[in-house]
Design a protein around this motif. Sequence first.
Motif, PDB file in Angstrom:
ATOM      1  N   TRP A  32       0.903  -1.273  -0.142  1.00  0.00           N
ATOM      2  CA  TRP A  32       0.054   0.089   0.104  1.00  0.00           C
ATOM      3  C   TRP A  32       0.750   1.272  -0.100  1.00  0.00           C
ATOM      4  O   TRP A  32       0.654   2.016  -0.801  1.00  0.00           O
ATOM      5  CB  TRP A  32      -0.753  -0.028   1.266  1.00  0.00           C
ATOM      6  N   PHE A  33       1.787   1.345   1.105  1.00  0.00           N
ATOM      7  CA  PHE A  33       2.639   2.472   1.169  1.00  0.00           C
ATOM      8  C   PHE A  33       3.962   2.445  -0.039  1.00  0.00           C
ATOM      9  O   PHE A  33       4.104   3.808  -0.312  1.00  0.00           O
ATOM     10  CB  PHE A  33       3.122   2.533   2.458  1.00  0.00           C
ATOM     11  N   LEU A  34       4.159   1.487  -0.307  1.00  0.00           N
ATOM     12  CA  LEU A  34       5.513   1.702  -1.385  1.00  0.00           C
ATOM     13  C   LEU A  34       4.998   1.437  -2.732  1.00  0.00           C
ATOM     14  O   LEU A  34       5.834   2.240  -3.633  1.00  0.00           O
ATOM     15  CB  LEU A  34       6.387   0.420  -1.059  1.00  0.00           C
ATOM     16  N   ALA A  35       3.798   1.018  -3.121  1.00  0.00           N
ATOM     17  CA  ALA A  35       3.489   0.915  -4.563  1.00  0.00           C
ATOM     18  C   ALA A  35       2.226   1.437  -4.881  1.00  0.00           C
ATOM     19  O   ALA A  35       1.884   2.329  -5.587  1.00  0.00           O
ATOM     20  CB  ALA A  35       3.648  -0.661  -4.911  1.00  0.00           C
ATOM     21  N   TYR A  36       0.911   1.013  -4.186  1.00  0.00           N
ATOM     22  CA  TYR A  36      -0.445   1.426  -4.565  1.00  0.00           C
ATOM     23  C   TYR A  36      -0.635   2.861  -4.386  1.00  0.00           C
ATOM     24  O   TYR A  36      -1.008   3.651  -5.151  1.00  0.00           O
ATOM     25  CB  TYR A  36      -1.314   0.682  -3.610  1.00  0.00           C
ATOM     26  N   GLU A  37      -0.401   3.441  -3.050  1.00  0.00           N
ATOM     27  CA  GLU A  37      -0.411   4.931  -2.848  1.00  0.00           C
ATOM     28  C   GLU A  37       0.313   5.733  -3.778  1.00  0.00           C
ATOM     29  O   GLU A  37      -0.246   6.772  -4.217  1.00  0.00           O
ATOM     30  CB  GLU A  37       0.044   5.137  -1.338  1.00  0.00           C
ATOM     31  N   PRO A  38       1.631   5.593  -3.828  1.00  0.00           N
ATOM     32  CA  PRO A  38       2.351   6.410  -5.052  1.00  0.00           C
ATOM     33  C   PRO A  38       1.849   6.355  -6.432  1.00  0.00           C
ATOM     34  O   PRO A  38       1.667   7.357  -6.965  1.00  0.00           O
ATOM     35  CB  PRO A  38       3.941   5.767  -4.855  1.00  0.00           C
ATOM     36  N   MET A  39       1.081   5.046  -6.681  1.00  0.00           N
ATOM     37  CA  MET A  39       0.913   4.859  -7.903  1.00  0.00           C
ATOM     38  C   MET A  39      -0.604   5.830  -8.142  1.00  0.00           C
ATOM     39  O   MET A  39      -0.998   6.545  -9.053  1.00  0.00           O
ATOM     40  CB  MET A  39       0.605   3.531  -8.251  1.00  0.00           C
ATOM     41  N   GLN A  40      -1.486   5.579  -6.871  1.00  0.00           N
ATOM     42  CA  GLN A  40      -2.488   6.637  -7.061  1.00  0.00           C
ATOM     43  C   GLN A  40      -2.330   8.032  -6.982  1.00  0.00           C
ATOM     44  O   GLN A  40      -2.969   8.819  -7.646  1.00  0.00           O
ATOM     45  CB  GLN A  40      -3.427   6.105  -5.819  1.00  0.00           C
TER      46      GLN A  40
END
Length: 199
Positions: A32-40
């Motif tokens: 969530w913090f390393l991939a999904y949130e930055p992508m969002q």
Amino acid sequence: MNDIIDKFNQIPLAQRVILLILTMVALGAAFWFLAYEPMQSDLKSNQSQLQELKHKKQDLARLKEKKARIQAKIASLEQELLIAREKLPESAEIPSLLQRIYNQANTAGLDIRTFEPMEHQTQSYYIEIPVKMQLVGTYDELANFFYYVGRMTRIVNVKNLDIKREKSGINENGNLVVSAQATTFQMNSAPDAGAAKKK
């Protein structure tokens, strides 16, 4: 590797399940913090930039359309200015103009008794250039001449007409003798100075 698996198998089942759940939560949180949130965040930023670019594209399309209308208007105004300059030029061009009027009077068969430029009259935005003339001829000859003068590109007004019948000549009823003032105009390139001179 086998040692780690053996040690993991020695842990009670409840603790293994909890450990697996904690590992999955940790992996989910890391994702969530390393991939999904930055992508969002990048996606939102890209969407915002896309909307901004769409607005800019619409603005450019409107400006392009407005530019085309303005260019068409400028072309139309330039054409009108050319026509206006023909009718009211900035230079007097009196010799050639007088020569054309004189030649047309001759062509119409008129006898030119007087053809005399008079003093210019300076107005606020234009200069009147009058010519005193006396012409002798038949009604048709005079009508043809005045028709030509009226059709000239350059503005030429004929006023102060004085028409008399001459009791001599080939025509049994006598020719017409016309005294008149033909006035053409020139644009005043220094209107303030002209107005001051008039005052």
